[in-house]
Structures are given as structure tokens and as C-alpha cells.
Design a protein around this motif. Structure first.
Motif, PDB file in Angstrom:
ATOM      1  N   GLU A  29       0.812  -1.223   0.000  1.00  0.00           N
ATOM      2  CA  GLU A  29       0.000   0.000   0.000  1.00  0.00           C
ATOM      3  C   GLU A  29       0.849   1.278   0.000  1.00  0.00           C
ATOM      4  O   GLU A  29       0.304   2.375  -0.155  1.00  0.00           O
ATOM      5  CB  GLU A  29      -0.963  -0.028   1.187  1.00  0.00           C
ATOM      6  N   GLN A  30       2.166   1.140   0.145  1.00  0.00           N
ATOM      7  CA  GLN A  30       3.047   2.316   0.090  1.00  0.00           C
ATOM      8  C   GLN A  30       3.361   2.736  -1.351  1.00  0.00           C
ATOM      9  O   GLN A  30       3.924   3.804  -1.574  1.00  0.00           O
ATOM     10  CB  GLN A  30       4.382   2.023   0.804  1.00  0.00           C
ATOM     11  N   PHE A  31       3.010   1.884  -2.329  1.00  0.00           N
ATOM     12  CA  PHE A  31       3.471   2.082  -3.702  1.00  0.00           C
ATOM     13  C   PHE A  31       2.341   2.443  -4.661  1.00  0.00           C
ATOM     14  O   PHE A  31       1.177   2.109  -4.431  1.00  0.00           O
ATOM     15  CB  PHE A  31       4.157   0.802  -4.211  1.00  0.00           C
ATOM     16  N   ASP A  32       2.722   3.093  -5.744  1.00  0.00           N
ATOM     17  CA  ASP A  32       1.797   3.292  -6.862  1.00  0.00           C
ATOM     18  C   ASP A  32       1.583   1.949  -7.565  1.00  0.00           C
ATOM     19  O   ASP A  32       0.464   1.628  -7.966  1.00  0.00           O
ATOM     20  CB  ASP A  32       2.368   4.317  -7.850  1.00  0.00           C
ATOM     21  N   GLU A  33       2.652   1.182  -7.709  1.00  0.00           N
ATOM     22  CA  GLU A  33       2.549  -0.165  -8.264  1.00  0.00           C
ATOM     23  C   GLU A  33       3.643  -1.044  -7.669  1.00  0.00           C
ATOM     24  O   GLU A  33       4.825  -0.727  -7.769  1.00  0.00           O
ATOM     25  CB  GLU A  33       2.671  -0.165  -9.789  1.00  0.00           C
ATOM     26  N   ALA A  34       3.249  -2.128  -7.028  1.00  0.00           N
ATOM     27  CA  ALA A  34       4.216  -3.062  -6.435  1.00  0.00           C
ATOM     28  C   ALA A  34       4.645  -4.080  -7.480  1.00  0.00           C
ATOM     29  O   ALA A  34       3.850  -4.489  -8.327  1.00  0.00           O
ATOM     30  CB  ALA A  34       3.603  -3.769  -5.233  1.00  0.00           C
ATOM     31  N   GLU A  35       5.924  -4.490  -7.414  1.00  0.00           N
ATOM     32  CA  GLU A  35       6.473  -5.373  -8.445  1.00  0.00           C
ATOM     33  C   GLU A  35       7.044  -6.679  -7.879  1.00  0.00           C
ATOM     34  O   GLU A  35       6.988  -7.721  -8.533  1.00  0.00           O
ATOM     35  CB  GLU A  35       7.584  -4.644  -9.217  1.00  0.00           C
ATOM     36  N   LYS A  36       7.595  -6.628  -6.661  1.00  0.00           N
ATOM     37  CA  LYS A  36       8.291  -7.801  -6.133  1.00  0.00           C
ATOM     38  C   LYS A  36       8.100  -7.882  -4.618  1.00  0.00           C
ATOM     39  O   LYS A  36       8.136  -6.856  -3.927  1.00  0.00           O
ATOM     40  CB  LYS A  36       9.789  -7.726  -6.463  1.00  0.00           C
ATOM     41  N   ILE A  37       7.893  -9.104  -4.129  1.00  0.00           N
ATOM     42  CA  ILE A  37       7.792  -9.366  -2.688  1.00  0.00           C
ATOM     43  C   ILE A  37       8.883 -10.356  -2.308  1.00  0.00           C
ATOM     44  O   ILE A  37       9.034 -11.402  -2.951  1.00  0.00           O
ATOM     45  CB  ILE A  37       6.413  -9.969  -2.332  1.00  0.00           C
ATOM     46  N   HIS A  38       9.638 -10.021  -1.258  1.00  0.00           N
ATOM     47  CA  HIS A  38      10.660 -10.944  -0.748  1.00  0.00           C
ATOM     48  C   HIS A  38      10.421 -11.108   0.751  1.00  0.00           C
ATOM     49  O   HIS A  38      10.599 -10.174   1.526  1.00  0.00           O
ATOM     50  CB  HIS A  38      12.061 -10.391  -1.000  1.00  0.00           C
ATOM     51  N   ASN A  63      -5.473  -1.041   8.602  1.00  0.00           N
ATOM     52  CA  ASN A  63      -5.753  -0.278   9.829  1.00  0.00           C
ATOM     53  C   ASN A  63      -6.117  -1.207  10.993  1.00  0.00           C
ATOM     54  O   ASN A  63      -5.711  -0.982  12.140  1.00  0.00           O
ATOM     55  CB  ASN A  63      -6.856   0.755   9.584  1.00  0.00           C
ATOM     56  N   LEU A  64      -6.853  -2.296  10.711  1.00  0.00           N
ATOM     57  CA  LEU A  64      -7.196  -3.248  11.765  1.00  0.00           C
ATOM     58  C   LEU A  64      -5.979  -4.071  12.177  1.00  0.00           C
ATOM     59  O   LEU A  64      -5.810  -4.410  13.354  1.00  0.00           O
ATOM     60  CB  LEU A  64      -8.331  -4.172  11.308  1.00  0.00           C
ATOM     61  N   PHE A  65      -5.133  -4.398  11.209  1.00  0.00           N
ATOM     62  CA  PHE A  65      -3.880  -5.104  11.517  1.00  0.00           C
ATOM     63  C   PHE A  65      -3.027  -4.273  12.473  1.00  0.00           C
ATOM     64  O   PHE A  65      -2.544  -4.772  13.502  1.00  0.00           O
ATOM     65  CB  PHE A  65      -3.120  -5.390  10.216  1.00  0.00           C
ATOM     66  N   GLU A  66      -2.852  -3.003  12.159  1.00  0.00           N
ATOM     67  CA  GLU A  66      -2.037  -2.126  13.010  1.00  0.00           C
ATOM     68  C   GLU A  66      -2.644  -1.975  14.400  1.00  0.00           C
ATOM     69  O   GLU A  66      -1.926  -1.961  15.409  1.00  0.00           O
ATOM     70  CB  GLU A  66      -1.874  -0.765  12.325  1.00  0.00           C
ATOM     71  N   TYR A  67      -3.967  -1.903  14.454  1.00  0.00           N
ATOM     72  CA  TYR A  67      -4.677  -1.769  15.729  1.00  0.00           C
ATOM     73  C   TYR A  67      -4.420  -2.984  16.631  1.00  0.00           C
ATOM     74  O   TYR A  67      -4.094  -2.837  17.813  1.00  0.00           O
ATOM     75  CB  TYR A  67      -6.169  -1.594  15.423  1.00  0.00           C
ATOM     76  N   THR A  68      -4.544  -4.190  16.076  1.00  0.00           N
ATOM     77  CA  THR A  68      -4.367  -5.389  16.912  1.00  0.00           C
ATOM     78  C   THR A  68      -2.902  -5.602  17.303  1.00  0.00           C
ATOM     79  O   THR A  68      -2.619  -6.060  18.408  1.00  0.00           O
ATOM     80  CB  THR A  68      -4.892  -6.654  16.199  1.00  0.00           C
ATOM     81  N   MET A  69      -1.986  -5.268  16.413  1.00  0.00           N
ATOM     82  CA  MET A  69      -0.568  -5.425  16.755  1.00  0.00           C
ATOM     83  C   MET A  69      -0.171  -4.452  17.864  1.00  0.00           C
ATOM     84  O   MET A  69       0.558  -4.805  18.795  1.00  0.00           O
ATOM     85  CB  MET A  69       0.315  -5.199  15.519  1.00  0.00           C
ATOM     86  N   GLN A  70      -0.673  -3.228  17.777  1.00  0.00           N
ATOM     87  CA  GLN A  70      -0.381  -2.227  18.806  1.00  0.00           C
ATOM     88  C   GLN A  70      -0.932  -2.678  20.159  1.00  0.00           C
ATOM     89  O   GLN A  70      -0.268  -2.545  21.193  1.00  0.00           O
ATOM     90  CB  GLN A  70      -0.987  -0.887  18.400  1.00  0.00           C
ATOM     91  N   ASN A  71      -2.130  -3.243  20.161  1.00  0.00           N
ATOM     92  CA  ASN A  71      -2.739  -3.743  21.399  1.00  0.00           C
ATOM     93  C   ASN A  71      -1.925  -4.854  22.043  1.00  0.00           C
ATOM     94  O   ASN A  71      -1.977  -5.045  23.266  1.00  0.00           O
ATOM     95  CB  ASN A  71      -4.158  -4.282  21.120  1.00  0.00           C
ATOM     96  N   ARG A  72      -1.194  -5.584  21.223  1.00  0.00           N
ATOM     97  CA  ARG A  72      -0.399  -6.715  21.732  1.00  0.00           C
ATOM     98  C   ARG A  72       1.066  -6.358  21.937  1.00  0.00           C
ATOM     99  O   ARG A  72       1.880  -7.221  22.242  1.00  0.00           O
ATOM    100  CB  ARG A  72      -0.539  -7.902  20.756  1.00  0.00           C
ATOM    101  N   GLY A  73       1.380  -5.105  21.774  1.00  0.00           N
ATOM    102  CA  GLY A  73       2.757  -4.662  22.002  1.00  0.00           C
ATOM    103  C   GLY A  73       3.743  -5.185  20.984  1.00  0.00           C
ATOM    104  O   GLY A  73       4.958  -5.266  21.253  1.00  0.00           O
ATOM    105  N   ILE A  74       3.248  -5.539  19.790  1.00  0.00           N
ATOM    106  CA  ILE A  74       4.136  -6.049  18.732  1.00  0.00           C
ATOM    107  C   ILE A  74       4.534  -4.876  17.842  1.00  0.00           C
ATOM    108  O   ILE A  74       3.697  -4.252  17.187  1.00  0.00           O
ATOM    109  CB  ILE A  74       3.451  -7.152  17.922  1.00  0.00           C
ATOM    110  N   LYS A  75       5.811  -4.591  17.824  1.00  0.00           N
ATOM    111  CA  LYS A  75       6.343  -3.445  17.088  1.00  0.00           C
ATOM    112  C   LYS A  75       6.879  -3.907  15.734  1.00  0.00           C
ATOM    113  O   LYS A  75       7.697  -4.823  15.674  1.00  0.00           O
ATOM    114  CB  LYS A  75       7.468  -2.778  17.904  1.00  0.00           C
ATOM    115  N   ILE A  76       6.400  -3.276  14.671  1.00  0.00           N
ATOM    116  CA  ILE A  76       6.912  -3.556  13.328  1.00  0.00           C
ATOM    117  C   ILE A  76       7.702  -2.338  12.871  1.00  0.00           C
ATOM    118  O   ILE A  76       7.193  -1.208  12.864  1.00  0.00           O
ATOM    119  CB  ILE A  76       5.760  -3.877  12.357  1.00  0.00           C
TER     120      ILE A  76
END
Length: 367
Positions: free
Chosen positions: A145-154, A349-362
């Protein structure tokens, strides 16, 4: 009060899911297992929020009754290489939402075939929800979601020792070495050998630069489906200490294929490995590291967005991934009828919400 049924709830992963749900919800939790002795211990230690049910998945009528009495079913009874879709089918028939910790493409492919039936029944079924696959897939979506068009995932995964998991996870590792698999590379499906093409990846401390290898994971094919602009998806895995990697490489490339495809061989290797990690866990810990690198176009330029996560206990991290999906379903914040891998079902947004609630820092960075 909402009722949650956790199948395989006495395993290391299932127990972690139950712990996460007990912490973050008020749900009445029923965990299953085949030993009544274990059930007594659970009842005594849980303060009443967690109950135990003696249940074998082969007891179809008893399973159906338990599912009918639940608002959500969480399937943690792996390894999923061997599993049919009976639990998922029963949930759809009963109109009960479903979550699992599946981690093998054979099961994922079978589960996705029930997309239309689940949608018609109004059942939300979310698969591959642990740490990898699971949290890792949502890290990728966040990057895309940071990109105009994503090309590769590693994607790169690293586990210390046993990861705090049981013999089942060892089985999963060795089962993943049995066959070559198809990976999405340069816009076409190409056959890849398991545990090949070692690559050094920079993980967060305390791991640093460590070797990872090709490994067959469901996200190898669910991510290209979810994000059609992506031309390459790489999934690699490694262990700490590094000598486990070399032993696994020998198992994948030196052992005769016919030997590796015998169930007795998998059982032997799994139990020996688990015994060895019981020793090395004292020195390495049982943590996990995940690194997601997404390459794409942003404002007319090529860039790489990196996401990094470290957790001190792999099994607990998996519990957080699955527990967070379950929490959102129980709270009515997530509803998407059909069968979906987690990256298609869970908004960032829901992913970030649940990770924050669990103290998991990305941790995020641009290259």
C-alpha cells in the motif's frame, strides 16, 4: 457471551491462541484434545474462562455438535499437509465463522475451493493466520500500500531452535522438503527446489545477517493472487543456530527422495530434531524474526519498503496473529463472507490496531 472452539487447543500453537483470546476478549473458550487427563489440568488453571472437551477430529458427530454450539471455530490441529476440509465444511454448513493456522499449500488450495459456499452461507473463513503465514502476509499488504505499483515481494523468516512449538512444527518443516514447488518468478510459475539458493538476509537484533533458503509456503501463491501487479514472490526460511540449516539442506538434497516421502522417516527426523532443539533452546532462545521487502514504483522511481518484526517466542507470536483475527471477528469489526487468506481479508488499519494492542512493534524503512 461468545463461544470459541479451538481444535488442537492443547498444542503449543493452540495454547498460545487460547492465551491470547483469554487476554483480549471475554469469550468462553473451549479447547479440544484426545486426553482427558490434560483436561483436568486446564480446568483447574484457567479460572473458568477456558474449558476442555475430549474430542478426536475423527468423531464426526461429536465434532459437528461442538461446532454448532460455537460462534467461532479456530483450527489448530496440524500438520495441515494431512488435513481434509471437513472442519471448514461443517462450519459452513452450520453458519459458524472459521479461522485456522494452516501453513501448507495443499490445504490452502483445498480450503479456497469453498469460497462460494462460504460466501453464500454468510460465513467468514480466514486461513493462514499465524505468524508466517499470517502476520507476515499483513506486513506485505502494509508494504504494497506504500506504492503506486508493487512489483516484487521478498519474505524471509527465521526461527530460533524449536520456536517454542511442539513436534508438529518439526513435521511441517520436514514435510516441506519432500517435493519441488512452483513459485511466481518474473511473471511466470517456475519450479523451485526446497531449501535451495541460500541467501544472507539482515534481520533485526539479536539475529543480524543470517542465511535463509527457499521454502514452500502458502503465501508463495496466495500473494500473487491478492496483488496481481506483483511479478515475483520469494519465500525463504532459516534456523538458528546455523548448523540446523546445513543439516536441513542435507536432508533436502542428499537423502533419497523415496526415504523422505515415508511417514516413518518424517516422524523419526521430527522427534530427533525436537530433542536437539530442547538442548540448543537454552542458548538460542525460541524467538522468530520476519523481514518483508516490497519493491515497486513510487512517484516514478523504484524503491524498496522494508518491514521487520522480532518476537521472543515463535509460538506466542503465532497465537497473537490468530488471536487478533479471532478478536476482530468476535467484536464484529471484521466481516468478509467467503474463504480468504489473511492478506485479502484483513485491512491494514485493523492489523495495526491489533498489533499495537499486543505490544508487537513492526519497524519500517526505505531502501
Amino acid at each position: 457471551m461468545t463461544r470459541v472452539l479451538i481444535l488442537g487447543g492443547r498444542g503449543r500453537i493452540g495454547s498460545s491462541v487460547a492465551q491470547d483470546l483469554a487476554t483480549h476478549t471475554q469469550a468462553q473458550i473451549t479447547i479440544t484434545g484426545r486426553s482427558p487427563e490434560i483436561g483436568k489440568a486446564v480446568s483447574l488453571s484457567s479460572g473458568g474462562q477456558v474449558q476442555f472437551l475430549v474430542l478426536d477430529l475423527a468423531e464426526v458427530d461429536k465434532l459437528g455438535e461442538a461446532i454448532a454450539n460455537s460462534d467461532l471455530v479456530i483450527h489448530c490441529a496440524g500438520p495441515f499437509h494431512y488435513r481434509d476440509t471437513n472442519v471448514l465444511e461443517t462450519c459452513i454448513a452450520q453458519g459458524v465463522n472459521y479461522v485456522d493456522v494452516s501453513d501448507h499449500r495443499s490445504y490452502t488450495s483445498k480450503a479456497l475451493n469453498y469460497q462460494e459456499q462460504a460466501a453464500a452461507a454468510g460465513v467468514t473463513a480466514i486461513i493462514n493466520t499465524g505468524i508466517f503465514p499470517g502476520i507476515s502476509n499483513s506486513m506485505v499488504r502494509q508494504g504494497i500500500e506504500q506504492f503506486d505499483e508493487a512489483e516484487k515481494i521478498h519474505l524471509s523468516y527465521l526461527v530460533s531452535g524449536s520456536g517454542g512449538a511442539g513436534v508438529t512444527v518439526m513435521r511441517t518443516t520436514f514435510l516441506g522438503l519432500q517435493h519441488p514447488f512452483d513459485a511466481w518468478i518474473d511473471g511466470k510459475w517456475q519450479e523451485v527446489q526446497p531449501y535451495s539458493e541460500r541467501e544472507a538476509v539482515n534481520f533485526l537484533p539479536p539475529y543480524g545477517r543470517t542465511g535463509v533458503y527457499w521454502f514452500d509456503m502458502p503465501e508463495t501463491f496466495t500473494l500473487p493472487h491478492a496483488f496481481p501487479s506483483v511479478k515475483t514472490v520469494i519465500t525463504k526460511f532459516g534456523s538458528v543456530p546455523d548448523f540446523y540449516n546445513h543439516m536441513t539442506w542435507i536432508t533436502a538434497h542428499v537423502f533419497p527422495k523415496w526415504l523422505m516421502q515415508k511417514r516413518s522417516t518424517i516422524e523419526f527426523l521430527s522427534h530427533v530434531s525436537h530433542f536437539m532443539t530442547d538442548v540448543t533452546n537454552r542458548f538460542t532462545g525460541i524467538g522468530v524474526a520476519v523481514r518483508s521487502e516490497v519493491t515497486g514504483q513510487k512517484n516514478g522511481k523504484t524503491a524498496v519498503f522494508c518491514s521487520d518484526l522480532v518476537h521472543e517466542n515463535t509460538a506466542m507470536a503465532s497465537g497473537c496473529g490468530t488471536g487478533s483475527i479471532a478478536q476482530l471477528l468476535l467484536e464484529g469489526k471484521l466481516k468478509k463472507p467467503g474463504v480468504f487468506a489473511v492478506e485479502e481479508a484483513l485491512p491494514t488499519n485493523l492489523f495495526e490496531y491489533t498489533m499495537q494492542n499486543r505490544g508487537i512493534k513492526i519497524h519500517h524503512s526505505w531502501l
